[in-house]
Design an enzyme around this catalytic site. Sequence first.
Site, PDB file in Angstrom:
ATOM      1  N   HIS A  56      64.636  67.668  62.601  1.00 61.58           N
ATOM      2  CA  HIS A  56      64.568  67.621  64.073  1.00 61.58           C
ATOM      3  C   HIS A  56      65.121  68.917  64.651  1.00 61.58           C
ATOM      4  CE1 HIS A  56      68.677  66.268  63.422  1.00 61.58           C
ATOM      5  NE2 HIS A  56      68.954  66.402  64.697  1.00 61.58           N
ATOM      6  N   HIS A  58      67.564  69.970  66.665  1.00 63.78           N
ATOM      7  CA  HIS A  58      68.926  70.347  67.074  1.00 63.78           C
ATOM      8  C   HIS A  58      69.411  71.596  66.334  1.00 63.78           C
ATOM      9  CE1 HIS A  58      69.922  66.079  68.710  1.00 63.78           C
ATOM     10  NE2 HIS A  58      69.323  66.841  69.603  1.00 63.78           N
ATOM     11  N   ASP A  60      72.111  72.594  64.959  1.00 66.39           N
ATOM     12  CA  ASP A  60      72.835  72.535  63.674  1.00 66.39           C
ATOM     13  C   ASP A  60      71.902  72.186  62.508  1.00 66.39           C
ATOM     14  OD1 ASP A  60      72.830  69.875  64.985  1.00 66.39           O
ATOM     15  OD2 ASP A  60      74.001  69.218  63.248  1.00 66.39           O
ATOM     16  N   HIS A  61      70.615  72.021  62.798  1.00 63.46           N
ATOM     17  CA  HIS A  61      69.616  71.769  61.745  1.00 63.46           C
ATOM     18  C   HIS A  61      68.600  72.905  61.604  1.00 63.46           C
ATOM     19  CE1 HIS A  61      70.821  67.442  61.377  1.00 63.46           C
ATOM     20  NE2 HIS A  61      71.416  67.819  62.495  1.00 63.46           N
ATOM     21  N   HIS A 112      67.145  59.381  67.635  1.00 67.18           N
ATOM     22  CA  HIS A 112      68.117  60.469  67.841  1.00 67.18           C
ATOM     23  C   HIS A 112      67.442  61.576  68.657  1.00 67.18           C
ATOM     24  CE1 HIS A 112      71.451  63.151  66.889  1.00 67.18           C
ATOM     25  NE2 HIS A 112      70.607  64.038  66.395  1.00 67.18           N
ATOM     26  N   ASP A 131      69.557  63.131  61.069  1.00 74.49           N
ATOM     27  CA  ASP A 131      70.560  62.425  61.878  1.00 74.49           C
ATOM     28  C   ASP A 131      70.051  61.058  62.335  1.00 74.49           C
ATOM     29  OD1 ASP A 131      72.070  64.705  61.602  1.00 74.49           O
ATOM     30  OD2 ASP A 131      71.981  65.284  63.720  1.00 74.49           O
ATOM     31  N   HIS A 169      75.139  64.692  57.874  1.00 78.40           N
ATOM     32  CA  HIS A 169      76.544  64.854  58.268  1.00 78.40           C
ATOM     33  C   HIS A 169      77.509  64.014  57.438  1.00 78.40           C
ATOM     34  CE1 HIS A 169      75.924  67.238  61.966  1.00 78.40           C
ATOM     35  NE2 HIS A 169      74.787  66.566  62.062  1.00 78.40           N
TER      36      HIS A 169
HETATM   37 FE    FE Z   1      73.123  67.078  63.446  1.00 78.66          FE
HETATM   38 ZN    ZN Z   2      70.942  66.053  65.590  1.00 82.35          ZN
END
Ligand code: FE
Ligand code: ZN
Length: 257
Positions: A56, A58, A60-61, A112, A131, A169
């Site tokens: 996805h 975001h 941090d990905h 999410h 996530d 995570h």
């Molecule tokens: Fe994340």
């Molecule tokens: Zn995420």
Amino acid sequence: MIKIDALPAFSDNYIWLLQDQKQRRCAVVDPGDAAPVEAWLAANPGWQLSDILITHHHFDHVGGIERLKAATGARVLCPANEKIQGRDLGLYDSDQVDVLGQRFDIYEVPGHTLGHIAYIQPEQHWLFCGDTLFAGGCGRLFEGSPEQMHTSLSRLAALPGQTQVYCTHEYTLSNLRFAAAVEPDNPQVQQRLAQVGQWREDGQISLPSSIALERATNPFLRCHEPAVITIAAQREAAANLTPTQVFAALRAWKDHF
Ligand code: FE
Ligand code: ZN
């Protein structure tokens, strides 16, 4: 044979690294930061990064895509329904894709985010779920509805029990503390909480999990259990909650836990 390792990133992310040891090719899942992958490639000369799998959009990905693609020419696989820089292949539900000689099935798992996808290798029993499903918990509803997330999690919960759950995570310990609040009388939750507490004290990773373990201990997969329904109904001061309403009550509770 493919070996799977976790490269830690930021404070609590894991970048999953799949290694085809025979061909010396590798793939990564959700490289939010390029640096840990670059460091691994520098320490392992002769290895080629062939694919970057994204669940996805975001940061941090996806944050490491640009640098890794520029340095290695790796192919970038992404959800078709999200805007992601560097995408080579957009994936839809029930697509199949070959990575390192392994066939992966794509599930769209909105909740999410709306375009979130999961990668499933059915013979090796691997699930890369970003996530959406976490060990002992699930992602927050940033874009989707409780109904969408409940449906997505129910699909993942229906995978074979031995399926290994590779989420992004290290949230397991805090998730299990919440699980113990939801189901104080579930002995498997207590046992897992103690075990993961020990692992984390020893600096060990708590992943991968398995679908069987998640079905037994993850409250978000247990919205049909009488004890979970009862506590959700108490919190909502309502009767006859549907499984989706039970899920929504748990998610809202966890958001402030
Ligand atoms: Fe994340
Ligand atoms: Zn995420």
